[in-house]
Write a protein that holds these residues in place. Structure first.
Motif, PDB file in Angstrom:
ATOM      1  N   LEU A  48       0.847  -1.195   0.000  1.00 13.05           N
ATOM      2  CA  LEU A  48       0.000   0.000   0.000  1.00 13.05           C
ATOM      3  C   LEU A  48       0.881   1.243   0.000  1.00 13.05           C
ATOM      4  N   ASN A  49       0.677   2.100  -0.970  1.00  8.85           N
ATOM      5  CA  ASN A  49       1.498   3.300  -1.162  1.00  8.85           C
ATOM      6  C   ASN A  49       1.229   4.299  -0.039  1.00  8.85           C
ATOM      7  N   THR A  50       2.159   4.433   0.876  1.00  5.03           N
ATOM      8  CA  THR A  50       1.963   5.265   2.067  1.00  5.03           C
ATOM      9  C   THR A  50       1.995   6.759   1.768  1.00  5.03           C
ATOM     10  N   ARG A  62     -15.472   7.191   0.648  1.00  2.00           N
ATOM     11  CA  ARG A  62     -15.457   7.185  -0.820  1.00  2.00           C
ATOM     12  C   ARG A  62     -14.040   7.015  -1.373  1.00  2.00           C
ATOM     13  N   THR A  63     -13.196   6.385  -0.638  1.00  2.00           N
ATOM     14  CA  THR A  63     -11.803   6.233  -1.058  1.00  2.00           C
ATOM     15  C   THR A  63     -11.695   5.413  -2.339  1.00  2.00           C
ATOM     16  N   SER A  64     -11.106   6.019  -3.356  1.00  2.00           N
ATOM     17  CA  SER A  64     -10.862   5.334  -4.623  1.00  2.00           C
ATOM     18  C   SER A  64      -9.372   5.030  -4.741  1.00  2.00           C
ATOM     19  N   LEU A  65      -9.059   3.915  -5.376  1.00  2.00           N
ATOM     20  CA  LEU A  65      -7.652   3.547  -5.511  1.00  2.00           C
ATOM     21  C   LEU A  65      -7.422   2.756  -6.791  1.00  2.00           C
ATOM     22  N   THR A  66      -6.167   2.817  -7.249  1.00  5.86           N
ATOM     23  CA  THR A  66      -5.735   2.009  -8.391  1.00  5.86           C
ATOM     24  C   THR A  66      -4.848   0.887  -7.869  1.00  5.86           C
ATOM     25  N   LEU A  67      -5.245  -0.348  -8.168  1.00 11.28           N
ATOM     26  CA  LEU A  67      -4.515  -1.540  -7.760  1.00 11.28           C
ATOM     27  C   LEU A  67      -3.825  -2.115  -8.994  1.00 11.28           C
ATOM     28  N   ALA A  68      -2.509  -2.256  -8.941  1.00 11.36           N
ATOM     29  CA  ALA A  68      -1.744  -2.714 -10.106  1.00 11.36           C
ATOM     30  C   ALA A  68      -1.046  -4.029  -9.819  1.00 11.36           C
ATOM     31  N   GLN A  71     -12.753  -8.056  -2.598  1.00 12.46           N
ATOM     32  CA  GLN A  71     -12.728  -7.963  -1.134  1.00 12.46           C
ATOM     33  C   GLN A  71     -12.667  -6.510  -0.665  1.00 12.46           C
ATOM     34  N   LEU A  72     -11.847  -5.699  -1.345  1.00 11.67           N
ATOM     35  CA  LEU A  72     -11.734  -4.290  -0.972  1.00 11.67           C
ATOM     36  C   LEU A  72     -13.024  -3.531  -1.275  1.00 11.67           C
ATOM     37  N   GLU A  73     -13.644  -3.841  -2.389  1.00 14.48           N
ATOM     38  CA  GLU A  73     -14.914  -3.171  -2.720  1.00 14.48           C
ATOM     39  C   GLU A  73     -16.015  -3.557  -1.737  1.00 14.48           C
ATOM     40  N   LYS A  74     -15.986  -4.786  -1.277  1.00 16.54           N
ATOM     41  CA  LYS A  74     -16.960  -5.214  -0.263  1.00 16.54           C
ATOM     42  C   LYS A  74     -16.779  -4.420   1.025  1.00 16.54           C
ATOM     43  N   ALA A  75     -15.516  -4.027   1.305  1.00 16.03           N
ATOM     44  CA  ALA A  75     -15.231  -3.249   2.517  1.00 16.03           C
ATOM     45  C   ALA A  75     -15.550  -1.772   2.343  1.00 16.03           C
ATOM     46  N   GLY A  76     -15.833  -1.334   1.115  1.00 16.42           N
ATOM     47  CA  GLY A  76     -16.211   0.058   0.895  1.00 16.42           C
ATOM     48  C   GLY A  76     -15.294   0.862  -0.003  1.00 16.42           C
ATOM     49  N   PHE A  77     -14.167   0.301  -0.449  1.00 18.78           N
ATOM     50  CA  PHE A  77     -13.262   0.998  -1.371  1.00 18.78           C
ATOM     51  C   PHE A  77     -13.814   0.938  -2.801  1.00 18.78           C
ATOM     52  N   THR A  78     -13.427   1.907  -3.599  1.00 17.19           N
ATOM     53  CA  THR A  78     -13.679   1.867  -5.035  1.00 17.19           C
ATOM     54  C   THR A  78     -12.354   1.562  -5.716  1.00 17.19           C
ATOM     55  N   VAL A  79     -12.305   0.462  -6.486  1.00 17.20           N
ATOM     56  CA  VAL A  79     -11.023  -0.051  -6.965  1.00 17.20           C
ATOM     57  C   VAL A  79     -10.985  -0.129  -8.485  1.00 17.20           C
ATOM     58  N   GLY A 129       5.809   5.268  -7.487  1.00 15.80           N
ATOM     59  CA  GLY A 129       4.638   5.484  -6.646  1.00 15.80           C
ATOM     60  C   GLY A 129       3.401   5.928  -7.389  1.00 15.80           C
ATOM     61  N   LYS A 130       3.256   5.504  -8.648  1.00 12.45           N
ATOM     62  CA  LYS A 130       2.116   5.956  -9.447  1.00 12.45           C
ATOM     63  C   LYS A 130       0.849   5.149  -9.193  1.00 12.45           C
ATOM     64  N   PHE A 131       0.949   4.095  -8.381  1.00 11.28           N
ATOM     65  CA  PHE A 131      -0.225   3.304  -8.037  1.00 11.28           C
ATOM     66  C   PHE A 131      -0.493   3.420  -6.536  1.00 11.28           C
ATOM     67  N   ASP A 132      -1.749   3.264  -6.153  1.00 10.20           N
ATOM     68  CA  ASP A 132      -2.104   3.311  -4.739  1.00 10.20           C
ATOM     69  C   ASP A 132      -1.786   1.995  -4.046  1.00 10.20           C
ATOM     70  N   ALA A 133      -1.883   0.916  -4.797  1.00  8.72           N
ATOM     71  CA  ALA A 133      -1.634  -0.412  -4.234  1.00  8.72           C
ATOM     72  C   ALA A 133      -1.029  -1.295  -5.313  1.00  8.72           C
ATOM     73  N   PHE A 134      -0.244  -2.269  -4.879  1.00 13.04           N
ATOM     74  CA  PHE A 134       0.488  -3.099  -5.829  1.00 13.04           C
ATOM     75  C   PHE A 134       0.540  -4.523  -5.304  1.00 13.04           C
ATOM     76  N   VAL A 135       0.246  -5.488  -6.154  1.00  8.65           N
ATOM     77  CA  VAL A 135       0.365  -6.895  -5.802  1.00  8.65           C
ATOM     78  C   VAL A 135       1.611  -7.442  -6.486  1.00  8.65           C
TER      79      VAL A 135
END
Length: 510
Positions: free
Chosen positions: A285-287, A351-357, A375-383, A400-406
């Motif tokens: 998760l991009n801090t 309403r937190t939106s994020l890009t997962l790459a 799973q994240l959308e079920k918790a309330g995030f927009t992905v 750091g151009k993505f909010d989250a990275f797998v």
């Protein structure tokens, strides 16, 4: 302890080396024993041998520089070597260095084996010192040198003196890293570039690279460990996992790495090799991003993740649920693990939106990312999900151009020392810090672990540092992987290990 120096053909007996023919135009465009032994090394009577055909998942991303992500590619193909290697217990073993000793708390002396570079020049103390100096000055720094200041100087006829800015009790282990491979002076002739073509020391040398699709390697007959049984290697870079499996099944290749779980059943049981590895797939998760600058939102993302659905579902039981940064293949970790420290209570995502790459070179990763999105959308995030080939994703991820990275990361790949992963991936000065984490408590814990010399005490300090990292929720360990490699029924001597540093050696043959 000193080791006997290896015999070597008289200097004048070497045939001339390829020079201009090894210059590559596309190149400019675009715990275990090393292969020197322990793999059934061939003797001089091996004959010409057959060529091996190998399918790899990742094409070169950094012009084959060993100082970056391509280091492991070169190591796995038997092109490069370092001063040391890793033995079966994950300890430092002789490679280009026959022996070493600690002169004082910051200085080590390495005695070189007798060896020759693939361009025909001798491996000398001056050449080794220059190669290590180039690695120490590289930017970004090789992961093995994250947070380490290193200087190297020639010492007599066969010695190299290596000094670190701070005491480094595991320096011989660190120098086994593929990113610290020793190359001839010719490799650094061009300003800012590192060219391993014909300048390494391994049993195979690169003779042609066709962009990001293929490469040709030929046997290096002057290799100090004896002639390889295979006369060369024809490499194909195939990002699509199903295509890699099919290439093995149809006999187009002899070895195919990283077979997807979904394709494993399509291969004959005798051609599948499953290896427990120290590779962990994690959600980073991009801090510094708007989505996860708040640690409470990182905690909410962590709480939303169900790792059992990933291990049993996506990986079909060929993985273990994430327990920490270090998984079951790091056998001492589970008994020393402590709860995360400093963790924040989670907050509602709002309403937190994020890009997962993620990348598709490892086919399970897009599937994992898709499950995480749900799973994240079920918790309330927009992905929003973004999937690319790794070479087209790495620079943006590091920036750091993505909010989250797998991503899948071998926790002991860079040095064999667990502290090094923490330093490179989770400290303020880390060279592969995809979470852009900069936390004083984490930096202190990692620095403390780095200074500890005793094995058991160092492991305890590592787990305390892991707890500090996990407490930030910058990383969520998802699964600990087992890697499936496809090996043709007619192929022998393939080198499989938890660190994923080796694949082809002198005894690999068909």
């Amino acid at each position: 302890m000193r080791f006997p120096r290896r015999s070597h053909p008289p200097r004048g007996s070497r045939p001339p080396r390829l020079l201009a023919s090894l210059l590559l135009t596309p190149f400019l465009a675009g715990c275990f024993a090393s292969s020197a032994g322990g793999d059934g090394a061939a003797g001089e009577g091996a004959g010409d041998g057959s060529r091996l055909r190998v399918a790899l998942a990742f094409p070169p991303t950094g012009h084959l520089s060993p100082h970056g992500a391509d280091a492991t590619l070169l190591s796995r193909l038997g092109v490069t070597e370092g001063l040391t290697a890793l033995d079966g217990n994950g300890a430092a073993a002789p490679a280009l260095a026959a022996s070493w000793r600690r002169a004082d708390d910051r200085t080590w002396l390495f005695t070189l084996s007798e060896a020759v570079f693939q361009d025909g020049t001798d491996v000398t103390p001056a050449a080794v010192a220059a190669s290590l100096t180039h690695a120490a000055e590289a930017r970004p720094a090789p992961a093995a040198l994250s947070g380490i200041t290193l200087t190297a100087k020639a010492e007599g006829a066969d010695g190299v003196r290596v000094t670190t800015g701070e005491p480094d009790p595991v320096l011989p282990l660190r120098l086994s890293s593929p990113s610290l491979a020793v190359l001839a002076p010719k490799a650094f002739a061009k300003t800012g570039a590192v060219d391993p073509v014909g300048t390494a020391t391994g049993p195979f040398r690169i003779t042609r690279l066709t962009g990001a699709t293929a490469a040709r390697l030929d046997r290096f007959d002057d290799y100090r460990g004896g002639r390889a049984q295979a006369s060369g290697i024809d490499v194909r870079f195939i990002a699509d996992g199903a295509a890699r499996a099919n290439s093995l099944r149809t006999g187009q290749v002899d070895i195919a790495e990283a077979i997807p779980v979904a394709q494993a059943a399509s291969l004959d049981a005798g051609t599948r090799r499953e290896t427990a590895t120290t590779r962990t797939t994690s959600l980073l998760l991009n801090t510094r991003s708007a989505a996860f600058r708040d640690p409470a939102l990182r905690a909410a993302a962590r709480a939303a993740v169900d790792t059992s659905a990933l291990a049993d579902g996506v990986h079909e039981g060929h993985a273990d649920p994430g327990a920490g940064i270090y998984g079951p293949a790091v056998t001492w970790a589970a008994g020393k693990r402590v709860p995360p420290t400093g963790r924040t209570w989670s907050a509602a995502p709002g309403r937190t939106s994020l890009t997962l790459a993620t990348y598709d070179n490892r086919p399970e990763l897009p599937e994992i990312a898709q499950v995480l999105k749900q799973q994240l959308e079920k918790a309330g995030f927009t992905v929003k999900l973004e999937v690319r080939e790794y070479s087209r994703l790495e620079s943006d991820a590091l920036a750091g151009k993505f909010d989250a990275f797998v991503g899948a990361r071998n926790s002991l790949l860079d040095t064999g020392d667990p502290v090094s992963l923490l330093a490179s991936d989770f400290t303020c000065g880390g060279g592969y810090n995809l979470a852009l984490l900069c936390d004083k408590a984490v930096d202190r814990a990692v620095a403390k672990a780095r200074a500890v010399a005793g094995t058991g005490e160092r492991q305890d300090a590592v787990m305390a540092a892991e707890a500090a990292v996990l407490g930030t929720d910058a990383v969520v360990p998802l699964v600990h992987q087992r890697v499936i490699t496809g090996v043709g029924a007619h192929v022998g001597g393939v080198l499989l290990d938890p660190y994923e540093r080796t694949l082809v050696g002198t005894g690999t043959r068909r």
